[in-house]
Enzyme design. Structure first.
Site, PDB file in Angstrom:
ATOM      1  N   LYS A  77       3.654   6.722   1.687  1.00 21.49           N
ATOM      2  CA  LYS A  77       2.857   5.554   2.190  1.00 21.49           C
ATOM      3  C   LYS A  77       1.372   5.865   2.064  1.00 21.49           C
ATOM      4  O   LYS A  77       0.751   6.742   2.427  1.00 21.49           O
ATOM      5  CB  LYS A  77       3.267   5.410   3.666  1.00 21.49           C
ATOM      6  CG  LYS A  77       2.557   4.486   4.670  1.00 21.49           C
ATOM      7  CD  LYS A  77       2.907   4.765   5.967  1.00 21.49           C
ATOM      8  CE  LYS A  77       2.052   3.955   6.951  1.00 21.49           C
ATOM      9  NZ  LYS A  77       1.967   4.190   8.173  1.00 21.49           N
ATOM     10  N   LYS A 112       2.250  10.704   3.657  1.00 20.51           N
ATOM     11  CA  LYS A 112       1.423   9.607   4.395  1.00 20.51           C
ATOM     12  C   LYS A 112      -0.266  10.066   4.500  1.00 20.51           C
ATOM     13  O   LYS A 112      -0.543  10.865   5.066  1.00 20.51           O
ATOM     14  CB  LYS A 112       1.771   9.416   6.112  1.00 20.51           C
ATOM     15  CG  LYS A 112       1.168   8.273   6.769  1.00 20.51           C
ATOM     16  CD  LYS A 112       1.625   8.037   7.945  1.00 20.51           C
ATOM     17  CE  LYS A 112       0.790   7.146   8.837  1.00 20.51           C
ATOM     18  NZ  LYS A 112       1.179   6.893  10.295  1.00 20.51           N
ATOM     19  N   ARG A 130      -7.734  10.008  11.720  1.00 23.34           N
ATOM     20  CA  ARG A 130      -6.715  10.527  11.556  1.00 23.34           C
ATOM     21  C   ARG A 130      -6.379  11.710  10.464  1.00 23.34           C
ATOM     22  O   ARG A 130      -5.572  12.067   9.742  1.00 23.34           O
ATOM     23  CB  ARG A 130      -5.280   9.578  11.201  1.00 23.34           C
ATOM     24  CG  ARG A 130      -5.294   8.386  12.311  1.00 23.34           C
ATOM     25  CD  ARG A 130      -3.813   8.140  12.635  1.00 23.34           C
ATOM     26  NE  ARG A 130      -3.555   6.691  13.262  1.00 23.34           N
ATOM     27  CZ  ARG A 130      -3.992   6.450  14.627  1.00 23.34           C
ATOM     28  NH1 ARG A 130      -4.581   7.229  15.224  1.00 23.34           N
ATOM     29  NH2 ARG A 130      -3.805   5.279  14.797  1.00 23.34           N
TER      30      ARG A 130
HETATM   31  C1  PBG Z   1       1.795   4.910  13.356  1.00 20.57           C
HETATM   32  C2  PBG Z   1       1.660   4.108  12.008  1.00 20.57           C
HETATM   33  C3  PBG Z   1       0.844   3.610  11.353  1.00 20.57           C
HETATM   34  C4  PBG Z   1       1.458   2.716  10.366  1.00 20.57           C
HETATM   35  C5  PBG Z   1       2.779   3.016  10.568  1.00 20.57           C
HETATM   36  N1  PBG Z   1       2.971   3.945  11.671  1.00 20.57           N
HETATM   37  C6  PBG Z   1      -0.774   3.578  11.531  1.00 20.57           C
HETATM   38  C7  PBG Z   1      -1.469   4.573  11.329  1.00 20.57           C
HETATM   39  O1  PBG Z   1      -0.974   5.732  10.950  1.00 20.57           O
HETATM   40  O2  PBG Z   1      -2.694   4.611  11.692  1.00 20.57           O
HETATM   41  C8  PBG Z   1       0.727   1.762   9.460  1.00 20.57           C
HETATM   42  C9  PBG Z   1       1.425   0.685   8.914  1.00 20.57           C
HETATM   43  C10 PBG Z   1       0.792  -0.434   8.241  1.00 20.57           C
HETATM   44  O3  PBG Z   1      -0.429  -0.173   8.051  1.00 20.57           O
HETATM   45  O4  PBG Z   1       1.472  -1.297   7.842  1.00 20.57           O
HETATM   46  N2  PBG Z   1       1.424   6.178  13.038  1.00 20.57           N
HETATM   47 ZN    ZN Z   2       0.418   7.665  14.953  1.00 18.65          ZN
END
Ligand code: PBG
Ligand code: ZN
Length: 327
Positions: free
Chosen positions: A249, A196, A218
């Protein structure tokens, strides 16, 4: 090997039936997971400004929407919760009466044949919007991991069919697997957000889930967008720790990573076409700058062609309707 003029690659492109015969990548409803947002309160259906066609639902409306999904042939959802109260520890995330726990129970008692996956993280539940416990402005790893394991167990106890940790703490898959097994949930799979990235494409999601960090970003836990080989190390450690499905992702800007991860591990691989990817296609479609339906399908076929077996997408309903039309 034949060459032109014996070889003519166009030969297989003239007849639509031949094109169908030789097509390499097929998108089906079975591939899709639909992300949904559930919010406390009653009779709520809030459209997300930056995501036209995507809503925050209160529980009874969520259940009604789930019934419609089943009618459309969509078989799986992933749930995100917006709690009434947020605090520094993100308590609602692992409370028996939390928004997600109540939503799962409602869906499970009223909707048949829908796989309910839950996103496991703390950022929707913490007052500061960070994915874990803070010490000063540092997101603590090991302390957060214990809470994530607690959150996963409470989702399973409420009836979740699959757990999807999205936090990117080190060691969380092992801790979650151990906690689930200890409570008798050996057969609940873990779909790990293994790879991610710290991406700008999550912007609209943070409106939808009300999870924008109060300060900072983050980057201390999500991956640097520039790194491809590190994706292999991330996926490898989650697989070693017991992940059943690994996710990359975002999807569209990381097709090379999807392909690498799939080719290297040959594991069931998911890709998340995230909020920003959705919003950009929607916006250009609304302006009539692109043929929205065509681009939706093209974006998803590309993700599958890269190696994804599973796609999480806000377009799932549009795709289901499109596929029905094709028949
Ligand atoms: C939570 C999470 C996020 C997404 C999925 N789970 C946001 C982030 O990490 O800030 C993003 C999903 C999307 O943008 O559709 N950690
Ligand atoms: Zn989160």
């Amino acid at each position: 090997m034949a060459t032109y003029p014996t070889k003519r690659l166009r030969r297989l492109r003239f007849n639509p039936i031949v094109r169908d015969l030789v097509r390499e990548t097929i998108l089906t409803k079975d591939d899709l997971i639909y992300p949904m947002f559930v919010i406390h309160g009653e009779n709520i259906k809030n459209e997300i400004k930056s995501m036209p066609g995507v809503f925050q639902f209160s529980i009874e409306n969520l259940v009604a929407e789930c019934k419609e999904l089943v009618q459309l042939g969509i078989k799986a959802i992933i749930l995100f919760g917006i709690p009434e109260h947020k605090d520094e520890q993100g308590s609602d995330a692992y409370s028996e009466h939390g928004i997600i726990q109540r939503a799962i129970r409602a869906i499970k008692s009223e909707v048949k044949d829908l796989l309910v996956i839950t996103d496991v993280c703390l950022c929707e539940y913490t007052s500061h919007g960070h994915c874990g416990l803070l010490k000063g402005d540092e997101v603590l790893n090991d302390e957060t991991v214990s809470l994530l394991a607690k959150e996963a167990v409470s989702h399973a106890e409420a009836g979740a069919d699959m757990i999807a940790p999205s936090d990117m703490m080190d060691g969380r898959i092992a801790a979650i697997r151990k906690a689930l097994d200890y409570k008798g949930f050996q057969n609940i799979p873990i779909m790990s957000y293994a790879v991610k990235y710290a991406s700008g494409y999550y912007g609209p999601f943070r409106d939808a889930a009300d999870s924008t960090p109060a300060f900072g970003d983050r980057r201390s836990h999500q991956m640097d967008i520039a790194n491809g080989m590190e994706a292999i190390r991330e996926a490898e450690s989650d697989i070693e720790e017991g992940a059943d499905i690994i996710m990359v992702k975002p999807a569209g800007a990381y097709l090379d990573v999807i392909k690498d991860v799939k080719d290297t591990f040959q594991m069931p691989t998911a890709a998340y076409q995230v909020s920003g990817e959705y919003s950009m296609i929607k916006a250009a479609g609304k302006l009539d700058w692109i043929d929205e339906e065509r681009v939706i399908i093209e974006s998803l076929i590309a993700i599958k062609r890269a190696g994804a077996d599973i796609i999480l997408t806000y377009f799932a309903k549009d795709v289901a309707k499109y596929l029905d039309k094709q028949k």
